[in-house]
Motif scaffolding. Sequence first.
Motif, mmCIF file in Angstrom:
data_model
loop_
_atom_site.group_PDB
_atom_site.id
_atom_site.type_symbol
_atom_site.label_atom_id
_atom_site.label_comp_id
_atom_site.label_asym_id
_atom_site.label_seq_id
_atom_site.Cartn_x
_atom_site.Cartn_y
_atom_site.Cartn_z
ATOM 1 N N ARG A 158 0.832 -1.199 0.000
ATOM 2 C CA ARG A 158 0.000 0.000 0.000
ATOM 3 C C ARG A 158 0.867 1.250 0.000
ATOM 4 O O ARG A 158 1.833 1.357 0.745
ATOM 5 N N GLY A 159 0.533 2.190 -0.877
ATOM 6 C CA GLY A 159 1.267 3.438 -0.952
ATOM 7 C C GLY A 159 2.543 3.367 -1.769
ATOM 8 O O GLY A 159 3.333 4.308 -1.772
ATOM 9 N N HIS B 240 -5.844 0.658 -1.983
ATOM 10 C CA HIS B 240 -6.166 2.022 -2.432
ATOM 11 C C HIS B 240 -5.463 2.306 -3.774
ATOM 12 O O HIS B 240 -4.865 3.373 -3.973
ATOM 13 N N ALA B 241 -5.545 1.328 -4.663
ATOM 14 C CA ALA B 241 -4.828 1.400 -5.936
ATOM 15 C C ALA B 241 -5.802 1.346 -7.102
ATOM 16 O O ALA B 241 -6.909 0.823 -6.978
#
Length: 449
Positions: free
Chosen positions: A21-22, A46-47
């Motif tokens: 993530r990120g 969150h992609a």
Amino acid sequence: MRFPDRLSAGRRLGRQLAHLRGAGVVVLGLPRGGVPVAAEVATELHAPLDVIVVRKVGVPGQPELAVGAVGEGGAGVVNAAVQRAAGVDRRELAAAQDRARAEVDRRVRALRGERPGAALTGRTVVIVDDGIATGATARAACAVARARGAARVVLAAPVAAPSAVAALADAADEVVCPVQPESFRAVGQWYEDFSETTDAEVITLLQGATGFPQPRDVPADVPADVVVRTGSAQLPGELGVPAGASGVVVFAHGSGSGRRSPRNRHVAGVLREAGLGTLLFDLLEPAEAEHRRNVFDIALLAGRLADAVAWLRRQPGLGDLPVGLFGASTGAAAALWAAAEPATEVAAVVSRGGRPDLAGARLAEVRAPTLLIVGGRDDTVLTLNRAAQARLRCPHRLIVIPDAGHLFEEPGTLTAVARAAAEWFTGQLGPGSERERDAAGGRSRPPAG
């Protein structure tokens, strides 16, 4: 262990990939079965979500023997050793590649339309499938992603044969697979629901995904991400309310599914076109969904649904709108249970392929007009719904969709469900509805068979 369905498997896989993530990740699902899994992974990371379409290039006369693979944008790889051993000359190879590229282009247009694909250059690319048996398609996808400029390739699947995982170690920078059973025979044996994913479902998932390129004329009432707070749970959802909406329909998913259910999203889109708002949300938190017993805890699900209705009434501008409930499978039982609670104030209920029998004695307490929709080929559920009719005291109707199975996957059947639901809800929630006539002292129509 067996996964309840692809969405549940995707949620578990997403947690296994949380370390990414990120990291500038893009998630690519292998059509078709890999896309529902990839959608949950993309949500967890969150992609952005997209598809990666690859096609094996077979040796002329031996199509089962791969001499290479091709993907969109002209990307391709060739196994020089196979080419030499099979005696495939350059012209034969080029012709085979052209045929494969034509099929890739056709599939890309069918799934993505005119939207551009996600940019992969310099990014970490997570390639997701619903399972890996031999690894041939996964290997080709990894090679195509690198040819399109991926800086790092992560291959992920909920379940795979251990031999395939070992063989793919040189194809990806990282292979993530939480379940690797020694007794692996086929991907489908590790899912309770392994029904075929349709192109329509893939398209719906892509269009609803964060980061997927959208048309410029996206309507203002496109669903927005929300969080429904119920007790100690925080449940992600999507709320879409057209201007001048005559009511809002809250969806109750079944069999461990969630807000990204492609079938319910399709129905929700038709309802919004009919001027109704829609709320799709997860009835269970991810950790809760891992326990199968929660999927059939109708009292728990009905309580969450009633809390969601209360949450909805607290939202600005929505407090005075009538609320309907749309339930599928076990979610239909939860919807009927919730509708039996006087404090919930439900104006109408629609059940799609539902299990009203699981609502038990609450059936007789439902007062909201109820529509039961069942597939003509879903014999067991049809029998249960006909038995439920005898226990309902509210105005109700049963619609049987000819030639439809339990999941309404047959062409046109899900659209028939959506249209029937839209007609029922607009008739019960809209201006001049029976609800308004009842409030003015009118009488409801008698139950219909």
